[in-house]
Design an enzyme around this catalytic site. Structure first.
Site, short mmCIF file in Angstrom:
data_model
loop_
_atom_site.label_atom_id
_atom_site.label_comp_id
_atom_site.label_asym_id
_atom_site.label_seq_id
_atom_site.Cartn_x
_atom_site.Cartn_y
_atom_site.Cartn_z
N GLU A 187 0.79 -1.23 0.00
CA GLU A 187 0.00 0.00 0.00
C GLU A 187 0.82 1.29 0.00
O GLU A 187 0.83 2.05 0.97
CB GLU A 187 -0.97 0.00 1.19
N GLU A 399 -6.06 -8.22 0.58
CA GLU A 399 -6.69 -7.81 1.85
C GLU A 399 -8.13 -7.44 1.59
O GLU A 399 -8.45 -6.79 0.60
CB GLU A 399 -5.99 -6.59 2.49
#
Length: 501
Positions: A187, A399
């Site tokens: 991320e 995720e």
């Protein structure tokens, strides 16, 4: 019965059967769960482990984390890793995604000294997973930069790309014989945009004009160098797959006709971390590059605040993927700001750079985490957007999870619903949109330290008792549901309202 009538009956029956939704996932589809080092390991200063930016952030800026919580002990997975392996096996996970602490392996951040205790810890974890038939999926960097490197500029220093490459090479050299699934960096949107725009994440520096975009470029270059190291030095022998994991927000129109702001903000949040890697031409998304050049000039900067890629850098980054790894939690509806209206702060409430305001729809369910609103169709829309922009590449959801406050204890029916609804969107993407989705990873295996939210927010399929020195893990209803999905390799329908498995 006449032959024509019989044919008609058979035809109608065939239509009815074919109209039923396909609940089975494709053969080989992988189900897993995830955690990260700082969030679960604890043991922040055992042996000769070095200090990370999250150690420094939580110890010196306790007001920026709920109740001054830290990851000093967390789930104590450094000592309790066998429990994590056991519950992963109990769930029947195909893969378990975890990260390696940079400072546990390289205490100073550089490879002049490698910690033997760190090597052993991850060796034991990997071997323990493999003994249970679970594939380790390893994230090399999940936000815990060595503080020493941060003191030298961190992700704003161009030398970080080589520092990270050195770290990645060591990780590959120790573990690539057993690990086939890799994520270089988790991320970059949250590494770069969120901290530099809000100061609510480590290292706590606010600099949205310059810092966030230096960070953006350097994370892409660092990823590319690590990918090429694996590709050239390790892939010929071990045949693994490597990618970068992007946190993606789904954007929808506030009202019909708002397609332009939807596309603009999608290119800023998703495209800026994807175009350089997955597009045929590489570099920044053209529309974003042009816009930043114009805006930088109007603000008096001598050059664009979005640092230019050289031709060599474009070629270095372009094509450095084996699959697309995406993390999805929430969505926004967007529109251009009205006269006198302020947009932002980016990346949650809009974009001042693009003059775009972001909101949510009233029917989207809220959660205990202020920024997470539930919109399952957003996952399908993102998968289609990625295919449209970058072609028919493999997609791996690395995720996806539901935040609660833990009041439900083990009876987390809302997390069951969340899991069902998002897996349903995955199946629609596969069966209706022909997107090549190859895996799904629940966040998270266990409750853990959730960054600024501390231990207030719970994502775990298993509850962790943080008052117990043993950090007892207890199975929630969502774990039971997910286990059944994995066992049957199918979406398990749930009753409305949900009452039992």
């Amino acid at each position: 019965m006449a032959q024509s009538t019989l044919f008609l009956v058979i035809s109608i029956a065939t239509i009815v059967v074919s109209a039923e939704p396909t609940l089975k996932f494709p053969p080989g589809f992988k189900f897993g769960a995830a955690t990260s080092a700082y969030q679960i390991e604890g043991a922040w200063n055992v042996s000769d482990k070095g200090e990370s930016i999250w150690d420094r952030f939580t110890h010196t800026l306790p007001d920026r984390v709920y109740n001054g919580h830290t990851g000093d002990i967390a789930c104590d997975s450094y000592n309790q890793w066998k429990k994590d392996v056991q519950i992963a096996a109990e769930l029947g996970l195909h893969h378990y995604r975890f990260s390696i602490s940079w400072t546990r392996l390289l205490p100073s951040g550089t490879p002049n000294h490698i910690c033997e205790d760190g090597i052993k810890y991850y060796n034991d974890l990997i071997d323990g997973l493999l003994e249970k038939g679970i594939e380790p999926m390893v994230t090399i960097y999940h936000w815990d930069l060595p503080q020493r490197l941060q003191d030298l500029g961190g992700w704003c220093n161009p030398l970080i790309t080589d520092w990270f490459a050195d770290f990645a090479r060591i990780v590959f050299s120790i573990y690539a014989d057993r690990v086939k699934w890799w994520i270089t960096i988790n991320e970059p949107l949250i590494i770069c945009d969120f901290p530099f725009n809000t100061g609510q994440m480590a290292p706590g520096i606010i600099d949205p004009q310059i810092g966030s975009y230096l960070c953006t470029k350097h994370t892409l270059l660092a990823h590319a160098k690590a990918w090429r190291i694996y590709d050239e030095e390790f892939r010929p022998k071990f045949h693994g797959k490597v990618s970068i994991a992007n946190q993606l927000l789904a954007y929808e129109e506030t009202s019909p006709g708002d397609r332009e702001p939807v596309e603009l903000i999608s290119q800023l949040s998703t495209g800026i971390y994807s175009h350089a890697i997955y597009s045929k031409e590489g570099g920044w998304p053209p529309i974003i590059e042009k816009l930043f050049a114009e805006k930088s000039k109007t603000k008096g900067y001598p050059r664009s605040r979005l640092p230019e890629f050289t031709k060599e850098e474009i070629e270095l980054v372009r094509g450095t993927y084996d699959y697309y790894a995406l993390n999805y939690y929430t969505a926004r509806v967007v529109r251009f700001a009205r006269p006198g209206e302020e947009a932002g702060p980016w990346p949650v409430f809009g974009s001042p750079e693009l003059n775009i305001v972001a909101n949510v729809l009233p029917e989207w369910k809220t959660t205990v985490a202020d920024i997470f609103f539930i919109y399952p169709p957003g996952l399908r829309h993102l998968l289609s957007w990625l295919k449209k922009n970058y072609g028919d590449i493999q997609m791996f959801i690395t995720e996806n999870g539901y935040p609660s406050n833990g009041d439900e204890k083990l009876d987390d029916v809302e997390r069951v619903q969340f899991t069902h609804d998002h897996l349903e969107q995955v199946l629609l993407s596969i069966n209706e949109d022909d997107v090549d989705v190859i895996g799904y990873t629940a966040w998270s295996l266990i409750d853990n330290f959730e960054w600024p939210e501390g231990y207030r927010v719970k994502f775990g399929l298993y509850e962790v008792n943080f008052e117990d020195p043993e950090r007892t893990r207890t199975k929630r209803k969502s774990a039971e549901y997910y286990q059944r999905v994995i066992e049957q390799h199918a979406l398990i329908p749930i009753k409305q309202p949900y009452d039992e498995l």
